[in-house]
Every structure is written in structure tokens, then in C-alpha cells.
Design a protein around this motif. Sequence first.
Motif, PDB file in Angstrom:
ATOM      1  N   VAL A 328      38.119   6.681  -9.047  1.00 49.10           N
ATOM      2  CA  VAL A 328      38.652   7.453  -7.925  1.00 49.10           C
ATOM      3  C   VAL A 328      38.398   6.681  -6.637  1.00 49.10           C
ATOM      4  CG1 VAL A 328      38.571   9.636  -6.691  1.00 49.10           C
ATOM      5  CG2 VAL A 328      38.219   9.598  -9.166  1.00 49.10           C
ATOM      6  N   ASP A 329      39.473   6.290  -5.931  1.00 53.61           N
ATOM      7  CA  ASP A 329      39.344   5.564  -4.679  1.00 53.61           C
ATOM      8  C   ASP A 329      39.202   6.496  -3.486  1.00 53.61           C
ATOM      9  OD1 ASP A 329      39.559   3.110  -5.969  1.00 53.61           O
ATOM     10  OD2 ASP A 329      41.752   3.119  -5.838  1.00 53.61           O
ATOM     11  N   ASN A 495      34.743 -10.721 -21.857  1.00 48.95           N
ATOM     12  CA  ASN A 495      35.653 -11.309 -22.847  1.00 48.95           C
ATOM     13  C   ASN A 495      35.630 -10.577 -24.190  1.00 48.95           C
ATOM     14  OD1 ASN A 495      36.743 -13.481 -21.264  1.00 48.95           O
ATOM     15  ND2 ASN A 495      34.780 -14.554 -21.499  1.00 48.95           N
ATOM     16  N   SER A 496      35.281  -9.303 -24.182  1.00 47.97           N
ATOM     17  CA  SER A 496      35.234  -8.525 -25.420  1.00 47.97           C
ATOM     18  C   SER A 496      36.576  -7.910 -25.774  1.00 47.97           C
ATOM     19  CB  SER A 496      34.183  -7.415 -25.299  1.00 47.97           C
ATOM     20  OG  SER A 496      34.527  -6.515 -24.247  1.00 47.97           O
ATOM     21  N   GLY A 497      37.553  -7.980 -24.861  1.00 47.77           N
ATOM     22  CA  GLY A 497      38.853  -7.378 -25.117  1.00 47.77           C
ATOM     23  C   GLY A 497      39.739  -7.495 -23.902  1.00 47.77           C
ATOM     24  N   ILE A 498      40.710  -6.605 -23.796  1.00 44.63           N
ATOM     25  CA  ILE A 498      41.641  -6.629 -22.673  1.00 44.63           C
ATOM     26  C   ILE A 498      41.616  -5.288 -21.952  1.00 44.63           C
ATOM     27  CG2 ILE A 498      43.155  -8.330 -23.743  1.00 44.63           C
ATOM     28  CD1 ILE A 498      45.048  -6.035 -24.498  1.00 44.63           C
ATOM     29  N   GLY A 499      42.040  -5.316 -20.704  1.00 40.60           N
ATOM     30  CA  GLY A 499      42.141  -4.098 -19.928  1.00 40.60           C
ATOM     31  C   GLY A 499      43.461  -4.050 -19.177  1.00 40.60           C
ATOM     32  N   PHE A 500      43.820  -2.868 -18.719  1.00 41.35           N
ATOM     33  CA  PHE A 500      44.964  -2.703 -17.833  1.00 41.35           C
ATOM     34  C   PHE A 500      44.759  -1.421 -17.049  1.00 41.35           C
ATOM     35  CE2 PHE A 500      46.076  -0.574 -21.745  1.00 41.35           C
ATOM     36  CZ  PHE A 500      46.726   0.590 -21.360  1.00 41.35           C
ATOM     37  N   ASP A 501      45.432  -1.351 -15.905  1.00 39.36           N
ATOM     38  CA  ASP A 501      45.242  -0.228 -14.983  1.00 39.36           C
ATOM     39  C   ASP A 501      46.525   0.576 -14.848  1.00 39.36           C
ATOM     40  OD1 ASP A 501      42.674  -1.239 -14.527  1.00 39.36           O
ATOM     41  OD2 ASP A 501      43.330  -2.437 -12.801  1.00 39.36           O
ATOM     42  N   ILE A 502      46.387   1.887 -14.827  1.00 34.74           N
ATOM     43  CA  ILE A 502      47.500   2.789 -14.581  1.00 34.74           C
ATOM     44  C   ILE A 502      47.249   3.460 -13.234  1.00 34.74           C
ATOM     45  CG2 ILE A 502      48.704   4.866 -15.357  1.00 34.74           C
ATOM     46  CD1 ILE A 502      47.924   4.147 -18.208  1.00 34.74           C
ATOM     47  N   PRO A 503      48.134   3.283 -12.263  1.00 33.73           N
ATOM     48  CA  PRO A 503      47.892   3.862 -10.933  1.00 33.73           C
ATOM     49  C   PRO A 503      47.885   5.386 -10.974  1.00 33.73           C
ATOM     50  CG  PRO A 503      50.120   2.970 -11.082  1.00 33.73           C
ATOM     51  CD  PRO A 503      49.414   2.543 -12.324  1.00 33.73           C
ATOM     52  N   LYS A 515      42.809   4.774 -10.030  1.00 32.33           N
ATOM     53  CA  LYS A 515      43.442   4.125 -11.178  1.00 32.33           C
ATOM     54  C   LYS A 515      42.746   4.586 -12.451  1.00 32.33           C
ATOM     55  CE  LYS A 515      40.514  -0.008 -10.853  1.00 32.33           C
ATOM     56  NZ  LYS A 515      40.460  -1.465 -10.573  1.00 32.33           N
ATOM     57  N   LEU A 516      43.534   4.696 -13.491  1.00 39.36           N
ATOM     58  CA  LEU A 516      43.000   4.944 -14.823  1.00 39.36           C
ATOM     59  C   LEU A 516      42.826   3.583 -15.484  1.00 39.36           C
ATOM     60  CD1 LEU A 516      42.225   6.763 -17.189  1.00 39.36           C
ATOM     61  CD2 LEU A 516      44.649   6.896 -17.773  1.00 39.36           C
ATOM     62  N   ARG A 517      41.586   3.229 -15.724  1.00 36.60           N
ATOM     63  CA  ARG A 517      41.261   1.922 -16.285  1.00 36.60           C
ATOM     64  C   ARG A 517      41.146   2.050 -17.805  1.00 36.60           C
ATOM     65  NH1 ARG A 517      35.819  -0.094 -15.955  1.00 36.60           N
ATOM     66  NH2 ARG A 517      35.532   1.494 -14.332  1.00 36.60           N
TER      67      ARG A 517
END
Length: 524
Positions: A328-329, A495-503, A515-517
Motif C-alpha cells: 500500500v503506497d 534469484n529464487s523465482g520471478i515476480g510481477f506487479d499488478i497496479p 501494487k499487488l506483488r
Amino acid sequence: MAELHPFHPIIYVRGFAATQSEIEDTVADPYMGFNIGSTKSRTVWTGEVKKYFFESPLVRLMSDHDYQDVFVDGDDLSEARRFDAGVPYRCIVIYRYYDQASQDFGDGQGTPAIEQFARGLNDLILRLKQKVCDNPANGVSSDQFRCYLVAHSMGGLVCRSFLQNPDPAFDAAQASVDKLFTYATPHNGIDMRIVRNVPGWLSFGDVNNFNRERMAKYLYLPKGDDVAVLRDFPPERVFNLVGTNPRDYKVAGGLSSWAVGESSDGLVRIENATTHGPDKSGTDLQSPRAFVHRSHSGYYGIVNSEEGYQNLTRFLFGKLRVDGILDVDDISLPVEVQKELKSGKDVKASYQFEIAVSVRGCQWQLTRRDVRENSAIFRSYDELFPETQGEKRAPDRKASPHLFSVFLDPDKSVKNSGAVSFALDLKVLVPDYTIDGLLFLDRHYEGGFIYRELIIVEAIPDKTALGGWRIKYGYQDLNPGKPGSSANTYALADNSGIGFDIPIQQNTNPGLTGKLRIEARPWS
């Protein structure tokens, strides 16, 4: 050796039996309750009880994953008897620790201490290891052998007492345990409405096993320490399934449910049913967990539930772990409240976060945290934004709500491609505000929310993509049932995996941005 992973032998450790009568009933069952299913499910929108056949975890593991039990000609793996039949690698073993307290199979002179149960589990694992490795059909060497522990209620404490015992005589068996799954285990003891912490002097039926001072002894932790902490076993290899339905727990005519309170499964409070511990770097990690609207036991119990089975098999056999964290920003205040804050008045706000996660093609949810079920995630404004200087506060990422951990299995995908998809229903409820200690209810509607979205995520196997997965996501209201946007993935810091962000953005007053990480890691 043929590839055996991830279908290691499973040892089931049942829960607590208080009276001699309950002990005798327990030992009379070959599977000690792991074979009990249910035909009842509270899912119909009319409120009626729906008939839903869940055969039992035992039957489903046998039918879905080719597991076998170890009973042959009326014999089992017990130490006092000879067992020459070849033990298959995909086997289910019931740890019959209550036999020694039975009037028929033991001396009936009282229940042994948990430390003795733990020693018996150590011996059972070593016996199982020998029998499995002696079977040439398995092709398994001693150093390759691994097993899973699956436990209900006090059984999880028996497992932890074994795993956390520092005696070198336990080393070989401890090293053979790959994962521990606990259903409704009171990892932090049992609390009542009136009496916090079961009294140590309450010895009837060995109820003092759930007293924290007693727990610290058999969990080999310093007195006064948090007894939910794991010692010398990776916290990420322990899964906690937490029940949130006290009303259907009918033990003692419902007295237990009343005594423990609403935020429980009828016996174990939600806050006491999870573990945590240090990782390799010493950082404290929460064990993965899921919350399901099930009671401690009974027809609506947590063990004999579809939700329990799906979490169990995905944790044991899945290939992908996905975590969701909400960063939460900023959270805006209603205009009237913001005005009071600027005037120097003391403004407080608290927020409740609800989350439900479901997988494609199924009618059940892997995890659900809901205000009405007393399981929502709670944060105060000061926790999210601890800085006090200035109007614009910096967020504290340590307070970011960890929404879920789910384990996915491409082998169970409804698509031939092996793609896995899940949906998460995220809600942030309209908060309660106080101004100088008084509730602010102007324009307040109970049950309203400042953010709600059903977000759909799909992971498609792709050897050319970062981490071997191509990710897409979308929103139910824009494209029902189908993710649309491609996610920009990045490597996680370790480096255990990948991530992406959903605004996340809700431009209202009140509203929030952030953002939902999503973090995805290979799981084995």
C-alpha cells in the motif's frame, strides 16, 4: 533409480484423545480417522445443506495418486511383529501412538508423554525407511529415502517434538522428513475466553499438553519463548491449514466452541494455528498457510474436506508456489476526516483486508480470509504508515499484508498446455475512523469497501521466458474468465523465482493506491 518425486511415503499422525473411551475407539480404527469422509457441505446459496461426497483423504490419495496402505494379512509395520511383504514407495502409514495407552494393545495405565510419542515416531520412520529400501522394486537407497508427515491437531505437536529434538539419535529420521502438513494444530497452545493458556495443572486427559510452559519443554524451546517457532526445520517446508468455523464443532455439546470463542475452529484459535521460524539467513519467515471455513473436526471438519485435500496434495506434490503481497503506497481519507486531521485532531483508522483464492475449473477455494469469519487481515493506519512527520507518510513494507501462499500443480491443469490459472478476490473494507476517540460515521455504510477486484492470473510454461513461465493477468469485470495483459516479470532479489506487479488504484475518497506483488517460485 526411477524418478519417485514427489510421491514420497506419507505418515499420518492423528490428534488428541482425552478419555480412555476415546482412546479405545481410536485404536479400533485401522486408519485412526484418516479414512473418515463426509457427505455434507455448507455451500448452497439457499442455506440448505448440500450433499457432497468427499470419500476421505486416504481414499483420494489411493484413487488419485496410486498410494497404498501397509496392511497385509492383518499385519502392519509394528515393531513387535514380522513384516516381510514388500513396502511400496507410494505408501500411507498410520502412526498408532495411542496403542500403548489402550487397555487392549497396551497397559491401559495412562497416556505416555508427548516426548515418548515423538520417540516412537522416530523409530517408525527408521523402520519404514528400512522396509522401503529393502524392497528392490522401489530402487531406493538409504540416502534417497524421504517421507511426508501429515498431522491433525495434537499430532502436529507430536511431529514438532520429534523434529525439534536435539538428541543426535533423532538425526537420521529427522533428515528423512521432506515436508510437514498440519491440520488445525494448536502450535501456540490453546486459549479460552476466560483462561488464557490452558493451566499446567490441568492433567485430566493430558490437556496440559497444550499449556505453553509444558509445550516449551517437549518442543525444546527456552521457557517463555514463542512456542510457535520452528527449531531446526525449514519454516517454508511446513504448511498450516487453519479452520475458521467454530459453530459446527459439536464436542461437549458445543461448550468447547463457546469457551474458545468466535475466532477459532471451535478448539484452536486462528492466531494460535500457525508456525514461523528462521530461514538459512536467520530471517524470521511465516510458514505457508491457508484459511478454510471448516471446524476442528466432525462432519464439517477440516480433515475430511475438499479444501483440506486440495491444499494437502498441492503442497506435497505441486510444482509452483505463488505468494501475494499487497504493498500500500497511500490511503486517502474522506474529505471531512482529512479536514479534522489538518486541524490537529487525533485521527485513527483501521483497515481490514479480505482475500479468497480459487483455481480454474473448481467450485472450492484454496484459502479465504473474511471479516464475517473473523479471519480478515487487520492493519491500522499507523502500522501501514508509521511516520508521524508531515501529511505524506512513507509506507512500511514490513507491514504489507501477506495475502496468500498457494501451491499449483500443472499436472492438474484443465488445459493440455500445463498452464495454471487462479483467481483472487481482493477487498479492502471501508475503515472505521475515530476522531479524538469518537467514531466518525458520516456517510458510513457497513460492509462497504474502498477497493474490490476479482483478478485472474495465468501462468503458461514457456522455456524462453524468465523463470520458464509466461504470465498474464486480467480483471473479471473487463474480460470475464480470461486474463488479458502480459505481466512484466523480473527476477526476485534472491534469484529464487520471478515476480510481477499488478497496479492497485482506487481514485476515491477514501481510496488507495499501491501494487499487488506476486512472487512465483519453483516448488519441489
